[in-house]
Design a protein around this motif. Structure first.
Motif, PDB file in Angstrom:
ATOM      1  N   ALA A 109       5.684  -3.982  -6.578  1.00  0.00           N
ATOM      2  CA  ALA A 109       4.969  -2.712  -6.735  1.00  0.00           C
ATOM      3  C   ALA A 109       5.106  -2.159  -8.147  1.00  0.00           C
ATOM      4  CB  ALA A 109       5.484  -1.696  -5.717  1.00  0.00           C
ATOM      5  N   ASP A 110       6.293  -2.277  -8.734  1.00  0.00           N
ATOM      6  CA  ASP A 110       6.479  -1.823 -10.116  1.00  0.00           C
ATOM      7  C   ASP A 110       5.587  -2.600 -11.069  1.00  0.00           C
ATOM      8  OD1 ASP A 110       8.351   0.084  -9.435  1.00  0.00           O
ATOM      9  OD2 ASP A 110      10.080  -1.171  -9.911  1.00  0.00           O
ATOM     10  N   ARG A 146       4.085   5.481  -5.874  1.00  0.00           N
ATOM     11  CA  ARG A 146       4.065   5.444  -7.343  1.00  0.00           C
ATOM     12  C   ARG A 146       2.944   6.302  -7.912  1.00  0.00           C
ATOM     13  NH1 ARG A 146       6.975   1.793  -5.358  1.00  0.00           N
ATOM     14  NH2 ARG A 146       8.585   0.660  -6.536  1.00  0.00           N
ATOM     15  N   TYR A 147       1.791   6.304  -7.281  1.00  0.00           N
ATOM     16  CA  TYR A 147       0.722   7.193  -7.752  1.00  0.00           C
ATOM     17  C   TYR A 147       1.121   8.658  -7.568  1.00  0.00           C
ATOM     18  CZ  TYR A 147      -2.856   3.646  -8.664  1.00  0.00           C
ATOM     19  OH  TYR A 147      -3.574   2.602  -9.200  1.00  0.00           O
ATOM     20  N   ALA A 148       1.742   8.975  -6.440  1.00  0.00           N
ATOM     21  CA  ALA A 148       2.158  10.362  -6.203  1.00  0.00           C
ATOM     22  C   ALA A 148       3.214  10.787  -7.209  1.00  0.00           C
ATOM     23  CB  ALA A 148       2.681  10.509  -4.774  1.00  0.00           C
ATOM     24  N   ARG A 149       4.147   9.905  -7.509  1.00  0.00           N
ATOM     25  CA  ARG A 149       5.175  10.230  -8.497  1.00  0.00           C
ATOM     26  C   ARG A 149       4.571  10.457  -9.878  1.00  0.00           C
ATOM     27  NH1 ARG A 149       9.614   5.618  -6.802  1.00  0.00           N
ATOM     28  NH2 ARG A 149      10.597   6.767  -5.077  1.00  0.00           N
ATOM     29  N   ALA A 150       3.431   9.827 -10.129  1.00  0.00           N
ATOM     30  CA  ALA A 150       2.746  10.018 -11.408  1.00  0.00           C
ATOM     31  C   ALA A 150       1.948  11.316 -11.440  1.00  0.00           C
ATOM     32  CB  ALA A 150       1.823   8.834 -11.689  1.00  0.00           C
ATOM     33  N   GLY A 151       1.969  12.072 -10.344  1.00  0.00           N
ATOM     34  CA  GLY A 151       1.285  13.352 -10.311  1.00  0.00           C
ATOM     35  C   GLY A 151      -0.083  13.325  -9.675  1.00  0.00           C
ATOM     36  N   ASP A 152      -0.456  12.210  -9.047  1.00  0.00           N
ATOM     37  CA  ASP A 152      -1.786  12.072  -8.471  1.00  0.00           C
ATOM     38  C   ASP A 152      -1.813  12.491  -7.005  1.00  0.00           C
ATOM     39  OD1 ASP A 152      -2.779  10.925 -10.882  1.00  0.00           O
ATOM     40  OD2 ASP A 152      -1.859   9.016 -10.311  1.00  0.00           O
ATOM     41  N   GLY A 165       0.819  -1.213   0.000  1.00  0.00           N
ATOM     42  CA  GLY A 165       0.000   0.000   0.000  1.00  0.00           C
ATOM     43  C   GLY A 165       0.844   1.251   0.000  1.00  0.00           C
ATOM     44  N   GLN A 166       1.873   1.265   0.813  1.00  0.00           N
ATOM     45  CA  GLN A 166       2.788   2.398   0.850  1.00  0.00           C
ATOM     46  C   GLN A 166       3.533   2.556  -0.465  1.00  0.00           C
ATOM     47  OE1 GLN A 166       6.539   2.234   3.276  1.00  0.00           O
ATOM     48  NE2 GLN A 166       5.493   3.833   4.453  1.00  0.00           N
ATOM     49  N   ALA A 167       4.003   1.439  -1.020  1.00  0.00           N
ATOM     50  CA  ALA A 167       4.745   1.489  -2.280  1.00  0.00           C
ATOM     51  C   ALA A 167       3.868   1.983  -3.425  1.00  0.00           C
ATOM     52  CB  ALA A 167       5.311   0.108  -2.612  1.00  0.00           C
ATOM     53  N   LEU A 168       2.601   1.584  -3.450  1.00  0.00           N
ATOM     54  CA  LEU A 168       1.700   2.071  -4.491  1.00  0.00           C
ATOM     55  C   LEU A 168       1.376   3.544  -4.295  1.00  0.00           C
ATOM     56  CD1 LEU A 168      -0.783  -0.918  -4.923  1.00  0.00           C
ATOM     57  CD2 LEU A 168       1.074  -0.220  -6.452  1.00  0.00           C
TER      58      LEU A 168
END
Length: 336
Positions: free
Chosen positions: A287-288, A93-99, A87-90
């Motif tokens: 996660a990737d 990744r969503y935040a890095r995608a701009g979300d 959950g933390q890893a996802l």
């Protein structure tokens, strides 16, 4: 997050979940005070060409946003069990995608640590027990007030149990079904109406390869995760023509904080630790794989290396799979 094991074999693997502890209320979110941070987001944004369109049975999925609009798109993502593990890893990744990400966890401190580490701004922290109707209703109210709705729901929280049928108790069954299955029901019932009204959305449910494997000695856990797979399949059919995607994650063991929330037969702890230590998968690799598969709109996601072939074997040659499963069980019981 934790991973519930199979006592007898590698064939019944587990799913990521946060620790189970009593907490019955959602708390008001704290906003991220970070900048717009785009570090590490380029690769993720490149995967977003088809993040949101309704799946098509006649051809490839088209992007809901055109390439020129992608950089301006910012999804509102809620992840339960965001305080650790997958959950933390996802969330990262969503935040890095701009979300924007709402980090929900039963442990408020862990949820806030995740939020504080996310790049970008507008992220939320909420503490909630996913087994509580009231707590999840408060989460829904907070999201509605702060964001006005949700684009991606990741039902990732759960609990780990282990043991054969004769070792289980009715209290264990009620608890694991409430946490692992009804938590998904709660999330879907609360957030799906808004997605249906908007004509788009993505529901992601974390199950486990234990829900597909049919292996012994993880009775209540395996049944609960099989229920999440079945729920996801039926929900996919229900919302297919409403612009909403559904995905179900079925990972096996990889190294994480499994033993923190261990419940069930204590003899399985050593087995679980061994499975984690010998897994060829890591948190980042899983996660990737998961994030890339979700961005492609895949339904069944098998993010650990050995499971795709095992799933094919079970589907195509079920009796061969079963014989190999029993052979593995016997070998494990002999300590080989």
């Amino acid at each position: 997050m934790t991973w519930a094991p199979c006592a007898a074999s590698r064939w019944a693997m587990a799913s990521p979940m946060p620790r189970d502890a009593p907490l019955t209320r959602a708390v008001l979110p704290e906003r991220s005070n970070k900048g717009s941070g785009t570090e590490g987001s380029t690769w993720a944004c490149e995967l977003r060409t088809a993040w949101y369109a309704p799946e098509s049975s006649t051809g490839p999925v088209e992007a809901w946003h055109t390439p020129g609009e992608r950089s301006m798109a910012q999804r509102r993502v809620l992840i339960t069990g965001a305080g650790s593990g997958l959950g933390q890893a996802l969330a990262m990744r969503y935040a890095r995608a701009g979300d924007r990400v709402a980090c929900v966890d039963i442990d408020a401190a862990r949820a806030e640590l995740t939020r504080a580490a996310l790049p970008g701004s507008g992220h939320l922290t909420m503490a909630a027990n996913v087994a509580s109707d009231e707590a999840m209703e408060q989460v829904h109210e907070t999201v509605a007030r702060e964001w006005g709705g949700l684009d991606v729901l990741v039902n990732n929280a759960g609990m780990a149990t282990g043991g054969a049928m004769v070792e289980t108790t009715m209290a264990e069954w009620r608890t694991v079904l409430d946490v692992n299955v009804l938590s998904v029901v709660r999330g879907c019932r609360l957030f799906l109406p808004g997605m249906i009204a908007a004509g788009r959305g993505h529901v992601v449910n974390t199950a486990s390869f234990a829900g597909l494997a049919g292996a012994p000695s993880i009775m209540s856990y395996g049944v609960s995760k099989a229920a999440v797979v079945a729920l996801s399949e039926q929900l996919r059919a229900e919302v297919h023509d409403k612009g909403i995607r559904v995905s179900v994650l079925c990972p096996a063991f990889f190294r994480t904080n499994l033993l923190e929330s261990w419940q069930g037969n204590p003899k399985l702890k050593d087995f679980a630790a061994k499975m984690m230590d010998t897994s060829p998968d890591t948190l980042d690799s899983v996660a990737d794989h998961v994030f890339a598969a979700l961005e492609r709109g895949e339904f069944l996601v098998l993010p650990t290396k050995r499971e795709p072939m095992r799933w094919r074997l079970k589907r195509w040659l079920p009796e061969t799979y079963f014989r190999q499963l029993l052979k593995m069980v016997k070998s494990r019981a002999a300590g080989h």
